[in-house]
Design a protein around this motif. Structure first.
Motif, mmCIF file in Angstrom:
data_model
loop_
_atom_site.group_PDB
_atom_site.id
_atom_site.type_symbol
_atom_site.label_atom_id
_atom_site.label_comp_id
_atom_site.label_asym_id
_atom_site.label_seq_id
_atom_site.Cartn_x
_atom_site.Cartn_y
_atom_site.Cartn_z
ATOM 1 N N PHE A 88 0.806 -1.211 0.000
ATOM 2 C CA PHE A 88 0.000 0.000 0.000
ATOM 3 C C PHE A 88 0.848 1.274 0.000
ATOM 4 O O PHE A 88 0.352 2.356 -0.315
ATOM 5 N N SER A 117 -3.085 2.778 -5.792
ATOM 6 C CA SER A 117 -4.509 2.543 -5.566
ATOM 7 C C SER A 117 -4.784 2.175 -4.115
ATOM 8 O O SER A 117 -4.052 1.394 -3.511
ATOM 9 N N ASP A 118 -5.857 2.725 -3.566
ATOM 10 C CA ASP A 118 -6.306 2.253 -2.258
ATOM 11 C C ASP A 118 -7.163 1.010 -2.456
ATOM 12 O O ASP A 118 -7.337 0.510 -3.573
ATOM 13 N N GLN A 119 -7.719 0.479 -1.347
ATOM 14 C CA GLN A 119 -8.435 -0.791 -1.432
ATOM 15 C C GLN A 119 -9.628 -0.746 -2.368
ATOM 16 O O GLN A 119 -9.955 -1.750 -3.010
ATOM 17 N N ASN A 123 -8.851 6.159 -4.823
ATOM 18 C CA ASN A 123 -7.659 6.952 -5.082
ATOM 19 C C ASN A 123 -6.692 6.095 -5.890
ATOM 20 O O ASN A 123 -6.370 4.969 -5.493
ATOM 21 N N GLY A 198 -0.060 3.654 -2.782
ATOM 22 C CA GLY A 198 -1.063 2.618 -2.955
ATOM 23 C C GLY A 198 -0.555 1.401 -3.699
ATOM 24 O O GLY A 198 0.600 1.308 -4.129
ATOM 25 N N GLN A 312 -6.166 2.320 9.620
ATOM 26 C CA GLN A 312 -6.911 2.548 8.385
ATOM 27 C C GLN A 312 -7.457 3.962 8.254
ATOM 28 O O GLN A 312 -7.832 4.365 7.144
ATOM 29 N N TYR A 367 -3.622 9.040 5.265
ATOM 30 C CA TYR A 367 -3.703 7.646 4.840
ATOM 31 C C TYR A 367 -3.683 7.561 3.322
ATOM 32 O O TYR A 367 -2.780 7.003 2.727
ATOM 33 N N THR A 368 -4.680 8.142 2.682
ATOM 34 C CA THR A 368 -4.664 8.305 1.238
ATOM 35 C C THR A 368 -4.358 9.767 0.917
ATOM 36 O O THR A 368 -4.294 10.602 1.818
#
Length: 383
Positions: A88, A117-119, A123, A198, A312, A367-368
């Motif tokens: 990530f 990429s996030d989950q 993003n 990500g 998270q 986080y993102t």
């Protein structure tokens, strides 16, 4: 525990040593995978990708997206199917995939590769191509409603043949992207915001059986060798904590490595020392010997947080002194302190929320990608 008297204790080989880094370069093992299962390394987030024989009647295997209609989801989902792999915290990588697109949605059927990429593909930097030959480099994943936050570049190639496999490649280094289709360059040096991190990802433009039979991921650019910012001397008792730029590409830096203990102590892992705050307005935060329960200074080391959520989501790290509460705060100038909780939102100049990245053991201020905060900053301990 057994229900028979002849049972014996089983045995297993010693597990391999833990590694925090995803191995690169990575090449998919789809042809060695078991049918009706997922190939090693992939993690489906939207839709379901499984290994199956190709539809052309050959013995070759492929990964196929199996969900063909909008599913019932836990939350409102506007993104198309996607599977992610890797780390990530990646930024500077290249991903290449061999993709096959059916004509389920006619000329709108398409496939994508993505980095950062996030989950949930909300993003990302994504390169997508449709059967009509339209390609686009977009911010985030493919939206089912056809809207995007931003398109960085777009163009056309010759129309694609349904069911035929094509190579699509995306490279992102710093804030520049390159894209390739069938080995021919689509674009180079296209700018995008260089603050996101990500996974690598592969997705489609809708719920249909898009396929891919090959994926390769590797490092890109020179930042993999030069991102670690070593402290001039090891952290010690009295070292003042600061905020500093986070390392790139999931590279560990001894000055940025922290353990969040369940007793709320924040331990700098290389030194084994704990963060300790002066419980006053804009009180300094420094390293000290970790206090035992009942010690007078223990309350100044208990940075209370939502232990699961902070991995998270951005969370406050709070200290309690009687009726007074203090949060751990940082600034873009590099200072770190505790102060009464800020009722406003975090800004580029000052923040009081943090998120924990277990692989690199970093405490970050985002986080993102959060454009209001600028580039990510981390909590640092150095002499």
């Amino acid at each position: 525990l057994s229900t028979i008297q002849t049972a014996q204790k089983g045995a297993h080989p010693k597990p391999p040593a833990s590694k925090y880094e995803f191995p690169l370069p990575f090449e998919s093992t789809i042809q060695e995978a078991e049918p009706s299962k997922e190939a090693i390394g992939f993690a489906d987030q939207i839709g379901i990708f499984e290994v199956h024989p190709k539809l052309d009647g050959s013995d070759e295997l492929t990964m196929r997206q199996m969900v063909t209609q909008d599913p019932i989801t836990w939350q409102q989902q506007t993104r198309a199917p996607v599977t992610v792999l890797g780390n990530f915290e990646w930024q500077d990588i290249e991903i290449e995939a061999s993709l096959s697109i059916p004509d389920t949605m006619g000329q709108y059927s398409g496939a994508c590769v993505a980095t950062r990429s996030d989950q949930y593909w909300a993003n990302a930097v994504s390169l997508c191509v449709t059967l009509a030959g339209n390609w686009s480099l977009i911010d985030g994943g493919w939206r089912l409603d056809g809207t995007y936050f931003k398109t960085f570049a777009n163009g056309t190639v010759s129309s694609l043949t349904p069911g035929k496999y094509y190579r699509l490649k995306l490279v992102t280094v710093n804030g520049l992207a390159q894209g390739f289709f069938e080995g021919e360059q689509l674009f180079e040096n296209v700018e995008f915001p260089d603050i996101g991190v990500g996974f690598a990802a592969i997705g489609s433009t809708g719920y249909f059986p898009m396929e891919f039979d090959y994926v390769r991921i590797d490092r890109a650019g020179s930042n993999w060798n030069s991102t670690q910012k070593k402290c001039k001397s090891p952290a010690k008792v009295g070292s003042v904590l600061t905020a500093d730029a986070c390392t790139r590409n999931a590279r560990r830096d001894e000055g940025l490595m922290w353990e969040l203990r369940s007793n709320w102590q924040l331990v700098h892992t290389p030194s084994g020392l704990c963060a300790q705050a002066d419980l006053s307005s804009r009180g300094q935060v420094h390293l000290a010997e970790c206090a035992s329960p009942g010690d007078d200074v223990r309350k100044s080391q208990e940075f209370r947080n939502r232990y699961s959520n902070i991995r998270q989501h951005q969370q406050e790290l709070m200290l309690q002194d009687g009726s007074s509460s203090y949060s751990l705060q940082g600034t873009s100038s590099g200072s770190v302190f505790v102060d009464h909780a800020n009722e406003g939102h975090d800004t580029r100049d000052q923040w009081e929320k943090w998120v924990y990245f277990p692989n690199t053991m970093q405490l970050r201020n985002q986080y993102t990608a959060d454009y209001s905060l600028g580039a990510p900053n981390c909590l640092r301990a150095c002499s």
